[in-house]
Design an enzyme around this catalytic site. Structure first.
Site, PDB file in Angstrom:
ATOM      1  N   ARG A 230       2.252  -7.496  -2.176  1.00 29.94           N
ATOM      2  CA  ARG A 230       3.134  -7.905  -3.272  1.00 29.94           C
ATOM      3  C   ARG A 230       2.695  -7.191  -4.546  1.00 29.94           C
ATOM      4  O   ARG A 230       1.505  -6.937  -4.759  1.00 29.94           O
ATOM      5  CB  ARG A 230       3.034  -9.412  -3.519  1.00 29.94           C
ATOM      6  CG  ARG A 230       3.877 -10.234  -2.574  1.00 29.94           C
ATOM      7  CD  ARG A 230       5.376 -10.082  -2.847  1.00 29.94           C
ATOM      8  NE  ARG A 230       6.175 -10.912  -1.971  1.00 29.94           N
ATOM      9  CZ  ARG A 230       6.686 -10.519  -0.796  1.00 29.94           C
ATOM     10  NH1 ARG A 230       6.480  -9.301  -0.350  1.00 29.94           N
ATOM     11  NH2 ARG A 230       7.419 -11.338  -0.073  1.00 29.94           N
ATOM     12  N   HIS A 278       9.963  -1.137  -1.915  1.00 24.01           N
ATOM     13  CA  HIS A 278       9.778  -2.427  -1.232  1.00 24.01           C
ATOM     14  C   HIS A 278      10.561  -2.403   0.093  1.00 24.01           C
ATOM     15  O   HIS A 278      11.375  -3.295   0.366  1.00 24.01           O
ATOM     16  CB  HIS A 278      10.213  -3.607  -2.111  1.00 24.01           C
ATOM     17  CG  HIS A 278       9.693  -4.938  -1.622  1.00 24.01           C
ATOM     18  ND1 HIS A 278       9.336  -5.966  -2.436  1.00 24.01           N
ATOM     19  CD2 HIS A 278       9.474  -5.400  -0.357  1.00 24.01           C
ATOM     20  CE1 HIS A 278       8.938  -7.011  -1.731  1.00 24.01           C
ATOM     21  NE2 HIS A 278       9.006  -6.680  -0.446  1.00 24.01           N
TER      22      HIS A 278
END
Ligand code: NDP
Ligand code: OXD
Length: 315
Positions: A230, A278
């Site tokens: 993350r 991502h």
């Protein structure tokens, strides 16, 4: 018939609707918001980055499904209903992440970015080539994703170490656990792969102090960091400072403090940085609807929900 609300931002919900219609006609799926159903009639919420307050409006919810492996995007909801929270654990997602990790570890190991530069200049520079067994890859997070990536890297011949909260037994992988063994793990890491969840304990863990503790005498000279966990695990100003100071040799980043990465971030154009949007392991409706359908059908007939999140630890 169970009623499901798809509460999705930043992804197109239509492929999920299409897939559920095809594989799970016994479930009633609504793309939220939908005027044809009242919030109190929703049984299950399927969420990716839900807008604040929406989940709290489902007053008779039986469970929440995160449409990804991570759940930080749901746990940040201030009024989260007190129902089971399920995350994705699925071989398709795991395989995608292992592909990503192997791709980028190999890219750094084989110095592909430097070869790309040579090609652009139409001239080859002679460089040494090491065997994978000379390279120490350290994986932070040995959960569903970290474990599989570790096993595949062992298969490719790398020396693999892993760090997690609790100690693990994985063939060919040296396990380090807890804060007390973090420095020992970092000292033997040439390529650092981060697959941790974002929790209060891991926030900002990828910082300059940590980069300085990595091995600086591996085959590449300076260590490399790969973060597909993350964005809020990393301090981007510290990554840039360490790259500029020569404390880091290169970085691959799939996730960012702010997503999408702002156009004015220096990361976009840094010569030692490789970026991806991502997409290390996309949640594919074709693969995952069946997983969710199976869980709901089992739960409706009195069985257990699997892969529940522990709200205390945050993962
Ligand atoms: P898991 O929950 O299965 O594993 C998490 C691992 O992190 C565990 O090994 C756990 O240790 C370890 N861990 C957690 N907190 C700490 C801590 N404070 N110190 C040391 N170790 C810690 O998660 P997954 O492997 O399924 O997924 C990991 C993350 O990957 C997700 O949370 C998500 O953020 C990210 N992700 C990113 C994607 C992308 O496309 N970029 C796609 C999918 C996931 P222990 O085993 O001892 O509990
Ligand atoms: C996930 C993600 O958590 O896609 O699965 O990031």
């Amino acid at each position: 018939m169970s009623k499901l609300a798809l509460v999705i931002t930043r992804w197109d919900p239509q492929p999920w609707i299409d897939r559920f219609t095809k594989v799970a006609p016994e479930l009633d799926v609504y793309k939220w918001p939908d005027d044809n159903v009242a919030p109190e009639d929703i049984d299950y919420a399927l969420a990716w980055q839900p807008p604040e307050g929406v989940l709290a409006g489902f007053t008779n919810l039986k469970a929440i499904f995160s449409l990804g492996a991570g759940v930080d995007h749901i746990l940040q909801e201030p009024q989260l209903p007190d129902v089971p929270l399920v995350r994705v654990v699925d071989p398709d997602l795991t395989m995608r992440m292992s592909e990503y990790v192997c791709l980028h570890v190999l890219m750094h190991h084989r110095q592909q970015r430097l070869l790309d530069g040579d090609q652009a200049r139409t001239d080859w520079t002679e460089r040494p080539q090491w065997s994978a067994s000379a390279m120490r890859v350290g994986i932070m997070g040995l959960g569903e994703l970290g474990r599989d990536a570790a096993e595949k890297l062992v298969h490719l011949g790398f020396q693999v170490n892993g760090w997690s909260n609790s100690s693990k037994q994985i063939t060919g992988v040296a396990s380090y656990a807890g804060d007390e063994q973090l420095d020992d793990f970092l000292h033997v890491t040439d390529i650092l792969v981060c697959l941790l969840p974002h929790t209060p304990d891991t926030h900002g863990i990828l910082n300059r102090e940590l980069f300085r503790k990595l091995s600086h005498d591996g085959p590449l000279g300076e260590p490399v960091v790969i973060n597909a966990g993350r964005g809020k695990l990393q301090v981007e100003a510290d990554i840039l400072a360490s790259l500029d100071a020569g404390e880091l040799g290169a970085a691959t980043l799939d996730v960012f403090e702010t997503e999408p990465l702002p156009a004015n971030s220096r990361l976009w154009r840094h010569p030692k940085v490789t970026l991806t949007p991502h997409n290390a392991a996309d949640s594919d409706p074709d693969a995952l609807c069946k997983y969710i359908q199976d869980q709901i059908l089992r739960h409706e007939s009195g069985g257990e929900l699997l892969n529940l999140v522990n709200r205390q630890t945050g993962y």
